[in-house]
Enzyme design. Sequence first.
Site, PDB file in Angstrom:
ATOM      1  N   SER A   7     -44.435 -28.094 -21.701  1.00  0.00           N
ATOM      2  CA  SER A   7     -45.511 -27.591 -20.853  1.00  0.00           C
ATOM      3  C   SER A   7     -45.368 -26.090 -20.662  1.00  0.00           C
ATOM      4  O   SER A   7     -44.998 -25.607 -19.584  1.00  0.00           O
ATOM      5  CB  SER A   7     -45.532 -28.338 -19.523  1.00  0.00           C
ATOM      6  OG  SER A   7     -45.997 -29.651 -19.725  1.00  0.00           O
TER       7      SER A   7
ATOM      8  N   MET B  13     -47.718 -24.112 -20.267  1.00  0.00           N
ATOM      9  CA  MET B  13     -48.608 -23.677 -19.185  1.00  0.00           C
ATOM     10  C   MET B  13     -48.085 -24.021 -17.800  1.00  0.00           C
ATOM     11  O   MET B  13     -48.607 -23.503 -16.809  1.00  0.00           O
ATOM     12  CB  MET B  13     -50.019 -24.241 -19.375  1.00  0.00           C
ATOM     13  CG  MET B  13     -50.910 -23.447 -20.322  1.00  0.00           C
ATOM     14  SD  MET B  13     -50.797 -21.634 -20.158  1.00  0.00           S
ATOM     15  CE  MET B  13     -51.277 -21.407 -18.444  1.00  0.00           C
ATOM     16  N   ASP B  14     -47.099 -24.896 -17.690  1.00  0.00           N
ATOM     17  CA  ASP B  14     -46.446 -25.048 -16.382  1.00  0.00           C
ATOM     18  C   ASP B  14     -45.615 -23.805 -16.097  1.00  0.00           C
ATOM     19  O   ASP B  14     -45.665 -23.239 -15.001  1.00  0.00           O
ATOM     20  CB  ASP B  14     -45.559 -26.293 -16.356  1.00  0.00           C
ATOM     21  CG  ASP B  14     -46.363 -27.553 -16.075  1.00  0.00           C
ATOM     22  OD1 ASP B  14     -47.594 -27.463 -15.924  1.00  0.00           O
ATOM     23  OD2 ASP B  14     -45.753 -28.636 -16.007  1.00  0.00           O
ATOM     24  N   HIS B  15     -44.845 -23.371 -17.095  1.00  0.00           N
ATOM     25  CA  HIS B  15     -44.124 -22.104 -16.931  1.00  0.00           C
ATOM     26  C   HIS B  15     -45.104 -20.987 -16.603  1.00  0.00           C
ATOM     27  O   HIS B  15     -44.932 -20.244 -15.638  1.00  0.00           O
ATOM     28  CB  HIS B  15     -43.418 -21.715 -18.241  1.00  0.00           C
ATOM     29  CG  HIS B  15     -42.145 -22.457 -18.520  1.00  0.00           C
ATOM     30  ND1 HIS B  15     -40.957 -22.119 -17.933  1.00  0.00           N
ATOM     31  CD2 HIS B  15     -41.871 -23.481 -19.355  1.00  0.00           C
ATOM     32  CE1 HIS B  15     -40.000 -22.908 -18.399  1.00  0.00           C
ATOM     33  NE2 HIS B  15     -40.525 -23.752 -19.255  1.00  0.00           N
TER      34      HIS B  15
ATOM     35  N   GLN C  78     -54.718 -23.595 -13.469  1.00  0.00           N
ATOM     36  CA  GLN C  78     -53.767 -23.606 -14.589  1.00  0.00           C
ATOM     37  C   GLN C  78     -54.480 -23.393 -15.926  1.00  0.00           C
ATOM     38  O   GLN C  78     -53.943 -22.734 -16.815  1.00  0.00           O
ATOM     39  CB  GLN C  78     -53.016 -24.948 -14.596  1.00  0.00           C
ATOM     40  CG  GLN C  78     -51.872 -25.003 -15.577  1.00  0.00           C
ATOM     41  CD  GLN C  78     -51.212 -26.362 -15.627  1.00  0.00           C
ATOM     42  OE1 GLN C  78     -51.829 -27.379 -15.283  1.00  0.00           O
ATOM     43  NE2 GLN C  78     -49.961 -26.407 -16.038  1.00  0.00           N
TER      44      GLN C  78
END
Lengths: 411, 402
Positions: free
Chosen positions: A171, A173-175, A205
């Site tokens: 992920s 895009m979590d970072h 996000q």
Amino acid sequence: MPELPLAGIRVCDLTWIIAGPTATRVLADFGAEVIRVEHGQAADAIRFGRPVVGDQPTLNNSGFFNYFNRNKKSITLNVRHPMGMDVLKRLIAESDVLVENFSSGIMASWELDWPQLHDLNPRLIYCSVSGFGHSGRDKSFTTWGPTAQALCGLTFTSGLPGKPPAGWGYSYMDHTAGYTAAVAILAALRHRNLSGEGQHIDISQVEAGIVLNGPAVLDYTVNGRSWRRPGMPPGNRAWEPAVAPHNTYPCAGDDRWIAVAVMNDAEWQALVLAMDEPPWAADERFATNAGRLANEDELDERISAWTSEFTDYEAMELLQAAGVRAGVCQKASDRFERDPQLAARDWWSTLPHAELGESDFDGVVPKLSRTPGTLRQASPLMGEHTHEVLRDVLGMSDEEIVEHETSGVLM
Amino acid sequence: MSGPLADLRVVEVTDVLGQLAGKLLADLGADVIKVEPPTGSQARAVGPFVGDVPGPNRSLNFWYHNTNKRSVVLDLAASEAGRASFRGLLVTADVLIEDQEPGVLAAFGLAPDALAAANPRLISCSITPFGQTGPWAHRKSSDMVALALGGPMQMNGYDPEDAPGAPPIRGHGDQGYNTACQFAVHGILAALIERDRSGLGQYIDCSMHEALSCTTEVGMPYWLYKRQDVIRQTGRHAAAHRTEPWLFHAQDGRDLILFGVGRDNASWRKIKEWFQAEGYGMQFNEARFDSPQARQPGRGSPEAAEIMAEMAKFIAAHDSEYVYRFGQGIDQAWGVVRSPDETLNDPHWHDRGLFVGTTGEGVAEPALMPGAPYLFSATPWELRRPAPKLGQHTAEVLAELR
């Protein structure tokens, strides 16, 4: 020792999974007091996230959780209990920053929408990180990291032509939503420090991902060219600037690869020298970038044959010594066991943890010369700091704390 | 209204690696002055170009990453007058961002400590592939090389059956540069907050290699705690062991990402009704599908595999947008794999004002591009001016120094 750069900043951290905790990891590394507010009946799923140490997940043995939650405190609080909600409101009133990454609508359902939060604490910076943001027709839709990556274009642009998307194997895009949130929070905090004005920062996000491919969007709106066309995505070949050779090449051993990027004719000549001037490289088709691009398949085959003779690190040393941009596709094991650059910059260190023992951590980026970020403690046990925070931050008496405990609020 | 950083002046000397850091500050209100050599920043030579015609003012890559900046041409390498103007500029600056090879500015007599002596409040940030120290400090890199060494690439790729022998794959969009710049800005803003207390600037050493090395999610914990390297899988998380596919091909040729189908009984009921209304998944009524455990992918359950096979049939017969929207409507966090430009077709982002128009050489009518990654309630992100032409503000800025 000078104060940490964010000394005196208190963060009420309602985040979970990865995106939110990544943002608060940045703040905590630079010295903010980050207080995770957790709920025993609905614990952060990452507290059970693999890898765990031991056979079964407990609340406190996840290496995954430990990695993202160093330098933070944890309190347990049942916000569905009226007394618990009251404690949360008192904590918000004493905080500089509130961060959450719930689905949009959750905070409103708790009557903690921005107007209410602003009334509680006019100096508060409130940052919400949700999939689609708090406005717009699809605001109730939800994401995990891979959903966001798919919707923003990142998954599509990673892959070999004619194959399904390779996407991102984690992920990203979590970072990145977390990093984006940290940029926004820090900018808003500085403005608040100078002006006294708090505000709400609404982060989606997916949007945080859409902005990472701006030139591809402009190529469409200016030149009418979509990335969805034959030959795209180009794998590890270059999109822009269009140069060759630019690819990954196999090395000796199992699943060992080196990335090589030749950006101009001088670098091509350096590569030819590094390969010991093989006769094929003298072919005039390879003398110019245009010629190399036109004959890229053959070029990549030739280079692959050369790299296959060496281990990944051997090939990298030969190429870098000649001034060629080259790097091994490093696995986690490579970075931890072999990478001399990370080691030379003291990237790895350990901190004790009650259930994980001496656990390994990576460092703080970037390095500030006078007030660097620090690693002070491993991730908190569930509720490890409940009493401390209630006493020291909220000024509760022992009697008050016991009353909350016996009422089932602190669980 | 103006952005939260409107009181700041930033000077940058950046090519492709560091340009986003200046943009992040400029878009939040800072006065960012880009100092370029007479030939221009190297980013001006990176396509795509307007109409595919190269030119210093026609790079769309440059347009995107240099919004809200002013451009000043100073020949730091060859001109003492240029260096003197640069020093004068930095006396008025709060922040310097540079991404040149370590030692290049020092060779011009512009080392961080020399600049700090003239302006003790200056925060100088170097963004480089490997940082200022260590055995690799002077090595050459690129976005792809950085993503290789830092670890992200090794996690992206294919199941062997989809692409036998495929290498690790680089996600495009210069994500190595992007990540390095986000970290650089964390450091700069933290140092500014500190400076507001102490009155002192400092030097910041930002390594792209380190920024990427802590941006590989579960990859590093698996090594630290299990001494295992994760394996690459098509379009889904790299993992210690193979997991079920997430990627489904829809009738219109687009792919969908789906996971966690029917984790809870309420959503399972809705999915079942939806499918069965169209004659799919009729066996889902059997008791063996009733337990959420049996429906969990990733644990080798035959029921889970059967559900996924039925999903694949259903999706192959439907349009991707329909499945995506219906799924989200019944609380499933599914997504369509869109190309970057296809995000323009989704009205939700227009509701939020995500896309903004820019103009430039060869483009008179505003062309849309992504704008704010965050909505600030009091001090909004703002596009005040498009990316500058080479040297557009040289006279203006030098006049301000007098």
